[in-house]
Design a protein around this motif. Sequence first.
Motif, PDB file in Angstrom:
ATOM      1  N   ALA A 115      -7.211   6.960   3.455  1.00 31.31           N
ATOM      2  CA  ALA A 115      -6.562   6.546   2.204  1.00 31.31           C
ATOM      3  C   ALA A 115      -5.890   7.717   1.505  1.00 31.31           C
ATOM      4  O   ALA A 115      -6.385   8.847   1.517  1.00 31.31           O
ATOM      5  CB  ALA A 115      -7.586   5.910   1.277  1.00 31.31           C
ATOM      6  N   SER A 116      -4.759   7.418   0.895  1.00 39.19           N
ATOM      7  CA  SER A 116      -4.121   8.395   0.004  1.00 39.19           C
ATOM      8  C   SER A 116      -4.552   8.172  -1.444  1.00 39.19           C
ATOM      9  O   SER A 116      -4.523   9.095  -2.254  1.00 39.19           O
ATOM     10  CB  SER A 116      -2.594   8.290   0.096  1.00 39.19           C
ATOM     11  OG  SER A 116      -2.144   7.004  -0.313  1.00 39.19           O
ATOM     12  N   HIS A 117      -4.977   6.929  -1.764  1.00 38.54           N
ATOM     13  CA  HIS A 117      -5.373   6.590  -3.127  1.00 38.54           C
ATOM     14  C   HIS A 117      -6.495   5.562  -3.109  1.00 38.54           C
ATOM     15  O   HIS A 117      -6.714   4.873  -2.104  1.00 38.54           O
ATOM     16  CB  HIS A 117      -4.197   6.006  -3.922  1.00 38.54           C
ATOM     17  CG  HIS A 117      -3.080   6.968  -4.176  1.00 38.54           C
ATOM     18  ND1 HIS A 117      -2.148   7.288  -3.218  1.00 38.54           N
ATOM     19  CD2 HIS A 117      -2.742   7.679  -5.285  1.00 38.54           C
ATOM     20  CE1 HIS A 117      -1.272   8.157  -3.718  1.00 38.54           C
ATOM     21  NE2 HIS A 117      -1.617   8.404  -4.971  1.00 38.54           N
ATOM     22  N   SER A 136     -11.708  -0.608  -3.257  1.00 39.69           N
ATOM     23  CA  SER A 136     -10.488  -0.738  -2.462  1.00 39.69           C
ATOM     24  C   SER A 136      -9.771   0.599  -2.318  1.00 39.69           C
ATOM     25  O   SER A 136      -9.560   1.310  -3.309  1.00 39.69           O
ATOM     26  CB  SER A 136      -9.536  -1.756  -3.105  1.00 39.69           C
ATOM     27  OG  SER A 136     -10.138  -3.032  -3.161  1.00 39.69           O
ATOM     28  N   TYR A 137      -9.389   0.930  -1.086  1.00 38.25           N
ATOM     29  CA  TYR A 137      -8.625   2.133  -0.772  1.00 38.25           C
ATOM     30  C   TYR A 137      -7.297   1.720  -0.159  1.00 38.25           C
ATOM     31  O   TYR A 137      -7.198   0.685   0.518  1.00 38.25           O
ATOM     32  CB  TYR A 137      -9.394   3.022   0.205  1.00 38.25           C
ATOM     33  CG  TYR A 137     -10.726   3.508  -0.314  1.00 38.25           C
ATOM     34  CD1 TYR A 137     -10.811   4.664  -1.077  1.00 38.25           C
ATOM     35  CD2 TYR A 137     -11.896   2.796  -0.054  1.00 38.25           C
ATOM     36  CE1 TYR A 137     -12.044   5.114  -1.562  1.00 38.25           C
ATOM     37  CE2 TYR A 137     -13.122   3.229  -0.543  1.00 38.25           C
ATOM     38  CZ  TYR A 137     -13.185   4.390  -1.291  1.00 38.25           C
ATOM     39  OH  TYR A 137     -14.388   4.828  -1.769  1.00 38.25           O
ATOM     40  N   ASP A 186      -4.972  -5.315 -14.908  1.00 37.38           N
ATOM     41  CA  ASP A 186      -4.209  -4.066 -14.870  1.00 37.38           C
ATOM     42  C   ASP A 186      -4.894  -3.112 -13.892  1.00 37.38           C
ATOM     43  O   ASP A 186      -6.128  -2.998 -13.874  1.00 37.38           O
ATOM     44  CB  ASP A 186      -4.160  -3.422 -16.258  1.00 37.38           C
ATOM     45  CG  ASP A 186      -3.300  -4.203 -17.232  1.00 37.38           C
ATOM     46  OD1 ASP A 186      -2.259  -4.726 -16.807  1.00 37.38           O
ATOM     47  OD2 ASP A 186      -3.671  -4.286 -18.414  1.00 37.38           O
ATOM     48  N   ARG A 187      -4.076  -2.399 -13.090  1.00 38.09           N
ATOM     49  CA  ARG A 187      -4.644  -1.489 -12.097  1.00 38.09           C
ATOM     50  C   ARG A 187      -3.844  -0.195 -12.061  1.00 38.09           C
ATOM     51  O   ARG A 187      -2.681  -0.148 -12.462  1.00 38.09           O
ATOM     52  CB  ARG A 187      -4.634  -2.129 -10.704  1.00 38.09           C
ATOM     53  CG  ARG A 187      -5.486  -3.385 -10.580  1.00 38.09           C
ATOM     54  CD  ARG A 187      -5.402  -3.991  -9.198  1.00 38.09           C
ATOM     55  NE  ARG A 187      -4.059  -4.471  -8.917  1.00 38.09           N
ATOM     56  CZ  ARG A 187      -3.621  -4.796  -7.693  1.00 38.09           C
ATOM     57  NH1 ARG A 187      -4.419  -4.664  -6.654  1.00 38.09           N
ATOM     58  NH2 ARG A 187      -2.385  -5.231  -7.527  1.00 38.09           N
ATOM     59  N   SER A 188      -4.475   0.849 -11.593  1.00 37.80           N
ATOM     60  CA  SER A 188      -3.787   2.104 -11.328  1.00 37.80           C
ATOM     61  C   SER A 188      -4.310   2.662 -10.015  1.00 37.80           C
ATOM     62  O   SER A 188      -5.343   2.220  -9.498  1.00 37.80           O
ATOM     63  CB  SER A 188      -4.004   3.117 -12.463  1.00 37.80           C
ATOM     64  OG  SER A 188      -5.351   3.540 -12.494  1.00 37.80           O
ATOM     65  N   LEU A 189      -3.578   3.627  -9.472  1.00 37.72           N
ATOM     66  CA  LEU A 189      -3.993   4.292  -8.242  1.00 37.72           C
ATOM     67  C   LEU A 189      -4.388   5.721  -8.578  1.00 37.72           C
ATOM     68  O   LEU A 189      -3.703   6.403  -9.347  1.00 37.72           O
ATOM     69  CB  LEU A 189      -2.860   4.284  -7.209  1.00 37.72           C
ATOM     70  CG  LEU A 189      -2.384   2.904  -6.749  1.00 37.72           C
ATOM     71  CD1 LEU A 189      -1.318   3.049  -5.665  1.00 37.72           C
ATOM     72  CD2 LEU A 189      -3.547   2.052  -6.242  1.00 37.72           C
ATOM     73  N   GLY A 190      -5.494   6.158  -8.001  1.00 40.15           N
ATOM     74  CA  GLY A 190      -5.976   7.503  -8.270  1.00 40.15           C
ATOM     75  C   GLY A 190      -6.572   8.137  -7.033  1.00 40.15           C
ATOM     76  O   GLY A 190      -6.545   7.559  -5.940  1.00 40.15           O
TER      77      GLY A 190
END
Length: 228
Positions: A115-117, A136-137, A186-190
Amino acid sequence: MAVHTGTTLPTVSDKPRSEQAAAAARWALTVLAGQLGGGQALSLAVVHPLGFLCFPLHRGLDLGICVHVWIDGLPDVEVVTSPIHAHSWDLHSYVLFGQVGNELVSAVPAKYSDASHQVYEIDSAQGTDRIAATNSYVQCTRRSTHYASTGEEYTLSSGAFHSTAVSIADPSATVMIAHTIPGARDRSLGPPQPPGRKACWHVRRRLADPSLTRRVAETVVVLSSPVS
């Protein structure tokens, strides 16, 4: 947080979707100009965690209307995950001035080792964002970047991962309509956290001080082109 309710719903939401963004832009400029010219206190803008100033002019169960402004001199913010995010609502935006770009991102499910995020969910209540890691990745790749300039409109569907591309040195502002999608988050990637580690942050949204709120509102009214 104070919001204006006035005649928003009959003048905006009753129109076809294709006409709502321009109608919201005309209404928003009228509200800001009226508050500035009337000598009354402006409802304080919010320093958004992604680095822009937000004027939340209407909040309803099904519809929200905000003015978003990217301009030099805003307070510094710390992005705890990344600028890549996905809304829980359909977005339709009208550019008042400047140029706003949206970098669309493809997020393909992946194992932690590839995974990158990692996907983070955002719950917002009473001015605070709770940002929590999910299981989730994903592996992310940039798909495309689309720009909209003064007088143009753009849309983003609920769930579409993207980041905003703007130059703070060149002020930009949009009027944004949000149509609520029941059940969406709402979601973000980290950054990927090891499986089982539940990273979580609580980010308090700050109100801008009255002088900054007024300065930016005046800039919006002065720089915005007439909305046809």
